[in-house]
Structure formats: C-alpha cells, structure tokens
Design a protein around this motif. Sequence first.
Motif, mmCIF file in Angstrom:
data_model
loop_
_atom_site.group_PDB
_atom_site.id
_atom_site.type_symbol
_atom_site.label_atom_id
_atom_site.label_comp_id
_atom_site.label_asym_id
_atom_site.label_seq_id
_atom_site.Cartn_x
_atom_site.Cartn_y
_atom_site.Cartn_z
ATOM 1 N N ALA A 1 0.751 -0.836 0.026
ATOM 2 C CA ALA A 1 -0.232 -0.015 -0.436
ATOM 3 C C ALA A 1 0.585 1.301 -0.217
ATOM 4 C CB ALA A 1 -0.700 -0.301 1.242
ATOM 5 N N GLU A 2 1.764 0.925 0.717
ATOM 6 C CA GLU A 2 3.130 2.107 0.417
ATOM 7 C C GLU A 2 3.447 2.388 -0.700
ATOM 8 O OE1 GLU A 2 5.273 5.727 1.881
ATOM 9 O OE2 GLU A 2 3.517 4.556 2.987
ATOM 10 N N MET A 3 3.748 1.742 -0.861
ATOM 11 C CA MET A 3 4.728 1.791 -2.406
ATOM 12 C C MET A 3 3.503 2.438 -3.579
ATOM 13 S SD MET A 3 6.879 -1.937 -2.802
ATOM 14 C CE MET A 3 7.364 -1.267 -4.278
ATOM 15 N N ARG A 4 2.234 1.268 -3.489
ATOM 16 C CA ARG A 4 1.589 2.581 -4.295
ATOM 17 C C ARG A 4 1.428 3.722 -3.868
ATOM 18 N NH1 ARG A 4 -5.405 1.358 -4.362
ATOM 19 N NH2 ARG A 4 -5.768 1.895 -6.265
ATOM 20 N N LYS A 5 1.299 4.014 -2.530
ATOM 21 C CA LYS A 5 1.172 5.881 -2.559
ATOM 22 C C LYS A 5 2.491 5.761 -2.723
ATOM 23 C CE LYS A 5 -0.479 6.255 1.422
ATOM 24 N NZ LYS A 5 -0.097 6.395 3.404
ATOM 25 N N ARG A 6 3.792 5.656 -3.387
ATOM 26 C CA ARG A 6 4.718 6.434 -3.133
ATOM 27 C C ARG A 6 5.036 6.729 -4.757
ATOM 28 N NH1 ARG A 6 9.713 5.582 1.088
ATOM 29 N NH2 ARG A 6 8.916 5.927 2.843
ATOM 30 N N ASN A 7 4.319 5.293 -5.158
ATOM 31 C CA ASN A 7 4.335 5.447 -7.049
ATOM 32 C C ASN A 7 3.507 6.686 -7.320
ATOM 33 O OD1 ASN A 7 5.163 3.547 -6.966
ATOM 34 N ND2 ASN A 7 4.085 1.933 -7.283
ATOM 35 N N GLN A 8 2.240 6.972 -6.435
ATOM 36 C CA GLN A 8 1.777 7.804 -7.006
ATOM 37 C C GLN A 8 2.089 9.104 -7.194
ATOM 38 O OE1 GLN A 8 -1.429 6.602 -4.443
ATOM 39 N NE2 GLN A 8 -2.948 5.558 -6.231
ATOM 40 N N LEU A 9 3.173 9.197 -6.336
ATOM 41 C CA LEU A 9 3.909 10.862 -6.311
ATOM 42 C C LEU A 9 5.017 11.254 -6.972
ATOM 43 C CD1 LEU A 9 2.780 11.009 -2.441
ATOM 44 C CD2 LEU A 9 2.204 12.058 -4.031
ATOM 45 N N GLY A 10 5.367 9.466 -7.545
ATOM 46 C CA GLY A 10 6.330 9.716 -8.067
ATOM 47 C C GLY A 10 7.832 9.227 -6.871
ATOM 48 N N LYS A 11 8.051 9.167 -6.298
ATOM 49 C CA LYS A 11 8.468 8.518 -5.036
ATOM 50 C C LYS A 11 8.751 6.908 -5.456
ATOM 51 C CE LYS A 11 7.685 11.521 -2.342
ATOM 52 N NZ LYS A 11 7.232 12.977 -0.731
ATOM 53 N N THR A 12 9.123 6.665 -6.532
ATOM 54 C CA THR A 12 9.237 4.647 -7.117
ATOM 55 C C THR A 12 10.367 4.437 -6.226
ATOM 56 O OG1 THR A 12 7.261 5.527 -9.022
ATOM 57 C CG2 THR A 12 8.896 2.764 -8.702
ATOM 58 N N PHE A 13 9.901 3.878 -5.516
ATOM 59 C CA PHE A 13 11.891 2.571 -5.913
ATOM 60 C C PHE A 13 11.114 1.035 -6.251
ATOM 61 C CE2 PHE A 13 9.145 2.558 -1.861
ATOM 62 C CZ PHE A 13 9.975 0.875 -1.135
ATOM 63 N N ASN A 14 12.371 0.426 -6.872
ATOM 64 C CA ASN A 14 11.930 -1.072 -7.191
ATOM 65 C C ASN A 14 11.857 -1.861 -5.515
ATOM 66 O OD1 ASN A 14 11.159 -1.241 -9.499
ATOM 67 N ND2 ASN A 14 12.945 -0.868 -9.511
ATOM 68 N N PHE A 15 11.860 -3.144 -5.427
ATOM 69 C CA PHE A 15 11.355 -4.205 -3.578
ATOM 70 C C PHE A 15 11.408 -5.469 -4.570
ATOM 71 C CE2 PHE A 15 9.089 -6.752 -0.715
ATOM 72 C CZ PHE A 15 10.518 -6.758 -0.305
ATOM 73 N N PHE A 16 12.362 -5.744 -4.939
ATOM 74 C CA PHE A 16 12.680 -7.022 -5.485
ATOM 75 C C PHE A 16 11.811 -7.933 -5.741
ATOM 76 C CE2 PHE A 16 14.413 -11.333 -5.682
ATOM 77 C CZ PHE A 16 15.393 -11.203 -7.113
ATOM 78 N N HIS A 17 10.906 -8.624 -4.418
ATOM 79 C CA HIS A 17 10.009 -9.539 -3.762
ATOM 80 C C HIS A 17 8.505 -8.920 -4.350
ATOM 81 C CE1 HIS A 17 12.462 -12.630 -2.364
ATOM 82 N NE2 HIS A 17 13.033 -11.931 -1.182
ATOM 83 N N PHE A 18 8.806 -7.618 -4.393
ATOM 84 C CA PHE A 18 7.594 -7.148 -5.955
ATOM 85 C C PHE A 18 7.745 -7.137 -7.290
ATOM 86 C CE2 PHE A 18 4.895 -5.669 -1.374
ATOM 87 C CZ PHE A 18 4.956 -6.646 -1.093
ATOM 88 N N MET A 19 8.344 -7.613 -7.906
ATOM 89 C CA MET A 19 8.503 -7.253 -9.205
ATOM 90 C C MET A 19 8.655 -8.640 -9.788
ATOM 91 S SD MET A 19 12.406 -5.258 -8.671
ATOM 92 C CE MET A 19 12.545 -5.315 -10.953
ATOM 93 N N ILE A 20 7.628 -8.626 -10.382
ATOM 94 C CA ILE A 20 6.686 -8.992 -11.274
ATOM 95 C C ILE A 20 6.518 -9.142 -12.650
ATOM 96 C CG2 ILE A 20 4.199 -9.072 -10.459
ATOM 97 C CD1 ILE A 20 4.025 -11.351 -10.005
ATOM 98 N N ASP A 21 6.471 -10.129 -13.755
ATOM 99 C CA ASP A 21 6.783 -9.629 -15.695
ATOM 100 C C ASP A 21 5.221 -10.342 -15.148
ATOM 101 O OD1 ASP A 21 6.218 -9.267 -18.062
ATOM 102 O OD2 ASP A 21 8.039 -9.387 -18.693
ATOM 103 N N LEU A 22 4.308 -9.828 -16.031
ATOM 104 C CA LEU A 22 2.972 -10.404 -16.226
ATOM 105 C C LEU A 22 2.126 -10.114 -17.856
ATOM 106 C CD1 LEU A 22 0.308 -8.657 -13.382
ATOM 107 C CD2 LEU A 22 1.636 -10.523 -13.661
ATOM 108 N N GLU A 23 3.356 -10.417 -18.891
ATOM 109 C CA GLU A 23 3.155 -10.299 -19.539
ATOM 110 C C GLU A 23 3.883 -11.345 -20.602
ATOM 111 O OE1 GLU A 23 1.613 -8.315 -21.706
ATOM 112 O OE2 GLU A 23 1.070 -7.341 -19.983
ATOM 113 N N GLY A 24 5.474 -11.147 -19.839
ATOM 114 C CA GLY A 24 6.225 -12.406 -20.432
ATOM 115 C C GLY A 24 6.778 -13.610 -19.328
ATOM 116 N N GLY A 25 7.648 -12.660 -18.480
ATOM 117 C CA GLY A 25 8.609 -12.863 -17.848
ATOM 118 C C GLY A 25 9.647 -14.039 -18.497
ATOM 119 N N PRO A 26 9.968 -15.420 -17.574
ATOM 120 C CA PRO A 26 10.925 -15.989 -17.648
ATOM 121 C C PRO A 26 10.854 -17.189 -18.695
ATOM 122 C CG PRO A 26 11.229 -16.027 -14.867
ATOM 123 C CD PRO A 26 10.005 -14.821 -15.890
#
Length: 453
Positions: free
Chosen positions: A310-335
């Motif tokens: 929830a906090e990452m979503r809020k920061r994304n909306q404010l342009g304060k984005t950071f990547n959290f490894f375990h929340f990184m997911i590719d829904l288009e193709g991936g490995p």
Amino acid sequence: MIHQFKNNGFNIVLDVNSGAIHVVDDVVYDVLEIYEENSTEQIIQKLSEHYDEEELKEALEEIQELIDQEMLFTKDEYEDYIFDFSKRPTVVKALCLHIAHDCNLSCKYCFAEEGEYHGQKRELMSYEVGKAALDFLIANSGSRRNLEVDFFGGEPLMNFDVVKRLVAYGREQEKLHGKNFRFTLTTNGTLVNEDVMEFANREMSNVVMSIDGRKEVNDRMRPFPKGAGSYDIIVPKFKEFAKSRNQENYYVRGTFTHHNLDFAKDVLHLADLGFEQISVEPVVAQPEDDYAITQEDLPKLFDEYDRLAAEMRKRNQLGKTFNFFHFMIDLEGGPCVAKRLSGCGSGTEYLAVTPTGELYPCHQFVGNEDFLMGTVFTGIENKDLQTEFKSCNVYSKEKCRKCFAKFYCSGGCAANSFNFHGSIHDAYDVGCELQKKRIECAIMLEAAKAQEL
C-alpha cells in the motif's frame, strides 16, 4: 485452476495456467468462488440474496467469454514439456565463486558461518583455482554466449586482488571463445573504497550490498566479531556506491528475522536513505534459533507485506518510486517456461565453487559432502546427483502441483527444501506461505498501475 484474492481494495482473479490476471467486480468474484461446483441455476439461487438475477446472468456471460478466450480455467499443458526438458544436455551458464571463505563480520544468521561453511577451513581462493573455474565454465557452456559469475564469500573484498585478476582473465577469454561474462559482486560493504567502486562500476553488471535496514536492526544481526555494529560504516559507502551506479544495476539486500517482524519499516528506511533497488528477505533458520521465522509469525508478516504494498502504491503515485525485489513481477512474459517450471538451475546450470575448486549445486550446499559434485579440474563426477537436480521442478514436488504460485516461484529453493525435509523435491513451508503473499502483493501493484494508466 484459478486463484482468487482481495488486496488493497482489488478483487483479483489469476488464471494459473495462462497467467491471465483479471480485476473483477464483487458479482463476478463471488460467482467464480462457486462456479466450478455449481450449475447456472444453483449459482443464481445461492447468490440471489446478494445480487439480482440480471446481474448474475451478466456475470456468468462474462465468465463464459473469458473461458472461450482461454483466459479462465485453462488446462495445464506443461507437465509433459518439463519432463522432456529435464532430459536435455546439461549446459553450465553460471558459477558462484567462493572467492573468500572468510569474513570480517560476525552476522548471527549467516548460513556460511563467517566463511567456514560447515567445517571447511577459512581460506581465500587462489588465482589458479579461479582461472580453472572460468575455464570449466567456458568448456561446459556449450553454445551459450552469455555467462554469469558471482564473486561471493564470506566477504569477497578480502580477496580483491584475485577478483581483479580473474575479471581480466575472463575478459581475455571472451574474445577467444566468443563468450560474454556478466560479473557480479556481493559485499558487506566494510571494505568498499573508491578503487572498489571504480572497478565495480567498470566491470560488474550488478552489485549486491548487504544491509538489514534500520541501524538497530542491522547492528543487532550484522556486527563485527567484537560486537560493534556495521551500520555507520557501510551506509555512507553504499549511498555513494548506488549514486555512482546511477541508482541502477545494484541491490541493497537485507534479511529480516523474528526480531523485526515490522520489516516494512526497514524497507522504507532504505528507500528514505535514497536507495531505489531494495531486497529485504525472510531469514531461513531452524526452529531452535531465536531469530527464526515461525508459523505463528505469518499473520503479522502478511499484514506487513500488505502495508508495504500500500505504501509503495502511494509513493508510486507521488513519483517516489523504488523497486522492491520480491514485488517485481512480469505479467506479460517473464522468464521462459522452462525457467518458470524448474527454477534457478542449481546443480545443473548453476554451480558453486569453493576456494579449493570443489563443485556444489549452489552456495547453500557447500560443505555438505553428500552434495559434492566434482571439481573444476576434474569436472562433474557425481552424475547421479546432477540428474536428480535436473529432475527437480514444480511437478516433482507434490506441494507445488496444485499451488497457484508455481509458475512464479518455480518450486522454491532446493537447499531450503533439503534442510527442512531432507529432500530437494519438497518445499520449505514457511517460505512458501511468504512467497505466495508476496506474489499476491506484486500482482496487486501491477493491477493498480494498469488502472492508473
């Protein structure tokens, strides 16, 4: 097979076999919960107290359209594929070079026992052994062009001169054999200086910097041997290191334990320090360790992942984005499918090399003589063990077959499975529960991004 869950205000439905993600309204969500076991008439009857008949019929039509488009309740067509894939010729594409079985920190949860690895003596890898390891990798890589080598420890910078010499040797061999080495470095940061940063920024595709988060958390678990904390020494160095890499191609990587179940504060602390690539992972420890994660901790940790998402979503909306490894997911193709089904490739595509040149399936097996596979001088000698690892996939693990997360976690860590159940064809239960929660949060964040476009 489908998986339904609610997260941060979203009703999400995952079609496991196709990977299709659907954000649905309450009517469709509730219908899907009873869809497979009931007829149309039964569904309408059971849900008539909550929705009118027209709403339910519309929801049923929508579901049928998705089924017709093969985006819901799709069949699993991968099992035959993965068993054919497991018979493939073995190609080694990555090595974890234990360049230093020694460390200047005394981290309490360290599986490497400060570099001793289950009784192996403390020592540094020689240039000759490292050179033989690179030769082994090239000779066993087949037609694969891109190869990976991670300089690991203990603390690799305790043997920095050999690291530099091996990178130079690797660059020479690239030209001779048509290969491309991707070198990485994992460090506790205490020995990082300008020379290290300059070299790493020139030669290392990725750098992993170990820090657990808040000062009190880090210093409790990552002290020097005499007890002093490492936080104040490493934070300025890591901040400079990350900045010098333009906030790319690195991770600050931490471990949370039973002592800091509020680990989201540690993730956000690292983000507030300016780090944009962050990984904070649960400790893997035996129940008798006072810092071990237990089944009783899971509800608290689930809430913590939700809070972080929830906090990452809020920061994304404010342009304060950071990547959290375990929340990184590719829904288009991936490995590729094979990678999604069989995981990291330990014991086959990925091997660990000790300072004396012994080969193990991965760094977590080092020192367990039952998993000694050979040496960089003689090659793979334990072919039966290699075959067993080649057969390790989500279909060889009973717990994984009906799990919604199997195509994302690939069956989990073989070493964790062995350490808790005595078999690489099982799964570490606490780790599984946390992984499933992380995947749900990751899907939610992607759904939120799509909605906000």
